[in-house]
Design a protein around this motif. Structure first.
Motif, PDB file in Angstrom:
ATOM      1  N   PHE A  39      -4.310  -6.635 -15.260  1.00  0.00           N
ATOM      2  CA  PHE A  39      -4.913  -7.527 -14.285  1.00  0.00           C
ATOM      3  C   PHE A  39      -6.165  -6.918 -13.680  1.00  0.00           C
ATOM      4  N   ASN A  40      -6.065  -5.621 -13.342  1.00  0.00           N
ATOM      5  CA  ASN A  40      -7.217  -4.970 -12.737  1.00  0.00           C
ATOM      6  C   ASN A  40      -8.307  -4.708 -13.758  1.00  0.00           C
ATOM      7  N   ALA A  41      -7.895  -4.507 -15.012  1.00  0.00           N
ATOM      8  CA  ALA A  41      -8.911  -4.389 -16.063  1.00  0.00           C
ATOM      9  C   ALA A  41      -9.701  -5.693 -16.170  1.00  0.00           C
ATOM     10  N   ALA A  42      -8.990  -6.815 -16.015  1.00  0.00           N
ATOM     11  CA  ALA A  42      -9.687  -8.111 -16.020  1.00  0.00           C
ATOM     12  C   ALA A  42     -10.665  -8.179 -14.862  1.00  0.00           C
ATOM     13  N   GLY A  43     -10.280  -7.636 -13.704  1.00  0.00           N
ATOM     14  CA  GLY A  43     -11.185  -7.591 -12.563  1.00  0.00           C
ATOM     15  C   GLY A  43     -12.446  -6.807 -12.891  1.00  0.00           C
ATOM     16  N   LEU A  44     -12.276  -5.679 -13.612  1.00  0.00           N
ATOM     17  CA  LEU A  44     -13.440  -4.870 -14.011  1.00  0.00           C
ATOM     18  C   LEU A  44     -14.359  -5.677 -14.921  1.00  0.00           C
TER      19      LEU A  44
ATOM     20  N   TYR B 174     -14.474   0.493  -7.510  1.00  0.00           N
ATOM     21  CA  TYR B 174     -13.538   1.600  -7.280  1.00  0.00           C
ATOM     22  C   TYR B 174     -12.145   1.094  -6.998  1.00  0.00           C
ATOM     23  N   LEU B 175     -12.031  -0.030  -6.309  1.00  0.00           N
ATOM     24  CA  LEU B 175     -10.711  -0.610  -6.054  1.00  0.00           C
ATOM     25  C   LEU B 175     -10.019  -0.917  -7.374  1.00  0.00           C
ATOM     26  N   PHE B 176     -10.707  -1.689  -8.244  1.00  0.00           N
ATOM     27  CA  PHE B 176     -10.096  -2.082  -9.522  1.00  0.00           C
ATOM     28  C   PHE B 176      -9.796  -0.856 -10.378  1.00  0.00           C
ATOM     29  N   ALA B 177     -10.782   0.073 -10.427  1.00  0.00           N
ATOM     30  CA  ALA B 177     -10.634   1.233 -11.306  1.00  0.00           C
ATOM     31  C   ALA B 177      -9.459   2.092 -10.857  1.00  0.00           C
ATOM     32  N   ILE B 178      -9.372   2.332  -9.533  1.00  0.00           N
ATOM     33  CA  ILE B 178      -8.297   3.196  -9.032  1.00  0.00           C
ATOM     34  C   ILE B 178      -6.944   2.537  -9.283  1.00  0.00           C
ATOM     35  N   VAL B 179      -6.851   1.225  -8.986  1.00  0.00           N
ATOM     36  CA  VAL B 179      -5.563   0.556  -9.191  1.00  0.00           C
ATOM     37  C   VAL B 179      -5.193   0.573 -10.669  1.00  0.00           C
ATOM     38  N   THR B 180      -6.192   0.377 -11.561  1.00  0.00           N
ATOM     39  CA  THR B 180      -5.903   0.424 -12.996  1.00  0.00           C
ATOM     40  C   THR B 180      -5.338   1.776 -13.388  1.00  0.00           C
ATOM     41  N   CYS B 181      -6.007   2.848 -12.945  1.00  0.00           N
ATOM     42  CA  CYS B 181      -5.557   4.188 -13.331  1.00  0.00           C
ATOM     43  C   CYS B 181      -4.181   4.481 -12.764  1.00  0.00           C
ATOM     44  N   VAL B 182      -4.005   4.170 -11.460  1.00  0.00           N
ATOM     45  CA  VAL B 182      -2.723   4.499 -10.813  1.00  0.00           C
ATOM     46  C   VAL B 182      -1.587   3.727 -11.476  1.00  0.00           C
ATOM     47  N   SER B 183      -1.828   2.435 -11.761  1.00  0.00           N
ATOM     48  CA  SER B 183      -0.731   1.678 -12.365  1.00  0.00           C
ATOM     49  C   SER B 183      -0.502   2.113 -13.804  1.00  0.00           C
ATOM     50  N   GLY B 184      -1.551   2.599 -14.460  1.00  0.00           N
ATOM     51  CA  GLY B 184      -1.347   3.161 -15.793  1.00  0.00           C
ATOM     52  C   GLY B 184      -0.440   4.372 -15.750  1.00  0.00           C
ATOM     53  N   VAL B 185      -0.698   5.262 -14.772  1.00  0.00           N
ATOM     54  CA  VAL B 185       0.145   6.452 -14.628  1.00  0.00           C
ATOM     55  C   VAL B 185       1.571   6.050 -14.280  1.00  0.00           C
TER      56      VAL B 185
END
Lengths: 349, 202
Positions: free
Chosen positions: B39-44, B8-19
């Motif tokens: 970067f967070n996608a790499a974490g996923l 959830y950390l990676f997913a939320i940061v990915t979405c928020v930074s995408g927006v």
């Protein structure tokens, strides 16, 4: 370490605490090493220029770096009014953090490695490619002419030399058959004539060892490739607007990167924690000391080059990267893979 | 537990930074948010055990593509007034794109609920064979021709980029290093004994 803590804590907590301690065990001595290596760099440079170098603070001037650190710590942090405040402050932190993060996969001994992952070399490549952001961001966020030039130079330079570094790593990986750094060290045991523990003395890999040494100087922006901070052209480059601790973080990060590149040179081509020859009595000396000796020797070469070779012109730098190192390393990937195909895997795989 | 937290950390940061990448006013900030998303996608990717893909994502996208992106964007002369006028003009197109994407997501979701596709092959098991080896074995044996074809496409694109941007400039004096190295003193200098009062012809 984990097994000791599981006596006191549940497994998750024990793992967490043990990892934090492991990180500190690497990071704190590394900071000390950076302070001492700056002193060593200045001393070597001074000796080659027939000067004395730092000799006032402490015995033989050994405490000079700590005095400098204290000095910048007590200074005021000046942020230019036109600067992009957030990025201006984040940039040196990125440089510093990235310089530390890559050390997680460097093996200090057969078991002594923080993260023994099987894509260790790719991890190093990934983390070191992040290093350029600290420089680009500082140059852009300063909102000043010379830092910006420096940022553009840094971006082009680091991307160019990463390409040839990548191919050099591929030759080493092909020969080892693994991306794990410990496996690479282990594969060098008795590599030449059954008793010399070096990849670099392998005639097929020696040219790549040279290319990697020079490329690592360019990648860390050491002289003679220090065009990003060429004081005769662009003041101090991306550091121009920085002062106090934010400047010190650049300073620490830069030398941390230099040490990392020396450690990589030692690990990939000079046997890492193995003694130079595969002879039983030499194994009584701990592997970590062999690694340190190799790192220091490599750093001496860095200092030597810095003291003696004049700075490259920018077009010469690009020519060396793209027209010489890139084709050379590309041909060598073919040569090495062809040779291995012929000798190790047979003609018909 | 930790995995779910990390996901959830990676997913939320990915979405928020995408927006934030889309909404940020400053193009440089946009690129930086994009980098954070990569970067967070790499974490996923690491979380699902595809560490090779994760590292490639960081090396290729963060380390090379985004650097060049940033390189270009930094040199833009940012005019915020013009950006705002463009906003109204591109709004219909933007809304159409959003509608399309939303429709696709809803469609995919309902299709997945209806049973989904059963994939013919099975994913390599990370426990027995490392990621890289599994990928390498497949790419260099079963999918060799497709892989070579992709390489060929890249080569053509590379040559195309060079052909499109290369131009010959007549007024540039370039350095020929091998020529310089081959030059010997006798090519460049000449010893003469000129008589008194006559000088030398050059």
């Amino acid at each position: 370490m984990i097994s000791w803590f599981t006596g006191v804590l549940p497994y998750g907590g024990a793992y967490f605490v043990a990892t934090i301690i492991d990180i500190l065990v690497i990071a704190l001595p590394l900071m000390l090493a950076v302070a001492m290596i700056i002193y060593a760099d200045r001393k070597i440079w001074a000796a080659m220029a027939l000067r004395r170098g730092p000799n006032v603070v402490g015995p033989f001037g050994l405490l000079q770096s700590f005095a400098d650190g204290l000095k910048v710590f007590l200074q005021e942090t000046i942020i230019p009014s036109a600067a992009n405040r957030g990025l201006f402050l984040i940039a040196p932190i990125i440089t510093f953090t990235v310089a530390l993060a890559a050390w997680a996969v460097i093996p200090f001994g057969p078991k002594a490695v923080l993260a023994n992952i099987n894509v260790g070399l790719l991890y190093i490549l990934a983390v070191s490619s992040l290093g350029v952001y600290g420089i680009i961001l500082s140059g852009w966020a300063s909102n000043s002419k010379y830092p910006f030039y420096s940022a553009i130079r840094a971006a082009a330079q680091m991307v160019s030399y990463e390409v040839s570094i990548g191919f050099v790593l591929v030759t080493v990986v092909l020969w080892t058959g693994s991306f794990n750094l410990n496996a690479i060290v282990e594969a060098q045991r008795g590599h030449i004539f059954g008793f010399i523990n070096f990849y670099a003395l392998n005639p097929l890999l020696f040219p790549m060892a040279v290319v990697f040494l020079i490329s690592s100087m360019a990648e860390t922006q050491r002289a003679p490739f220090d065009l990003t901070e060429a004081e005769s052209e662009i003041v101090a480059g991306y550091q121009t607007e920085y002062s106090s601790m934010s400047f010190a973080l650049f300073w620490l990060g830069e030398y941390g990167n230099v040490l990392l590149m020396c450690a990589l040179n030692a690990t990939l081509f000079w046997g890492g924690w193995l003694p130079p020859v595969d002879w039983a009595p030499l194994y009584y000396i701990p592997g970590i000391l062999w690694l340190f000796a190799k790192i220091l020797f490599c750093f001496f070469i860095f200092s030597w080059v810095k003291a003696t070779v004049p700075r490259y012109r920018y077009d010469q730098l690009m020519r060396l990267g793209w027209k010489i190192f890139l084709p050379l390393s590309l041909i060598w990937v073919f040569l090495v893979s062809g040779y291995l195909m012929l000798t190790r895997y047979g003609m018909h795989p | 537990m930790v995995q779910i937290l990390a996901f959830y950390l990676f997913a939320i940061v990915t979405c928020v930074s995408g927006v934030l990448c889309v909404t940020a006013r400053n193009p440089v900030h946009s690129v930086l948010w994009l980098i954070l998303a990569f970067f967070n996608a790499a974490g996923l990717m690491v979380l699902v055990g595809a560490e090779f893909i994760a590292m490639l994502l960081v090396i290729v996208y963060v380390g090379a593509v985004a650097v060049l992106f940033l390189f270009v964007v930094m040199m833009l002369d940012i005019d915020f007034a013009e950006l705002r006028t463009g906003f109204a003009r591109y709004l219909p197109l933007g809304i159409a794109l959003v509608a399309l994407l939303a429709a696709e997501i809803i469609f995919a979701e309902s299709a997945w609920n209806a049973g989904g596709l059963s994939l013919s092959g099975t994913a390599p098991t990370p426990e027995t064979v490392p990621n890289i080896q599994a990928l390498g074995i497949l790419i260099y044996t079963r999918y060799l021709y497709i892989f070579e074809g992709a390489g060929l496409v890249l080569l053509v694109a590379l040559i195309g980029a060079i052909v499109l941007t290369h131009r010959k400039r007549g007024d540039v004096r370039s350095q020929n290093v091998s020529h310089q190295n081959m030059r010997r003193p006798q090519d460049a200098t000449r010893n003469t004994q000129p008589p008194v009062g006559q000088g030398v012809e050059l």
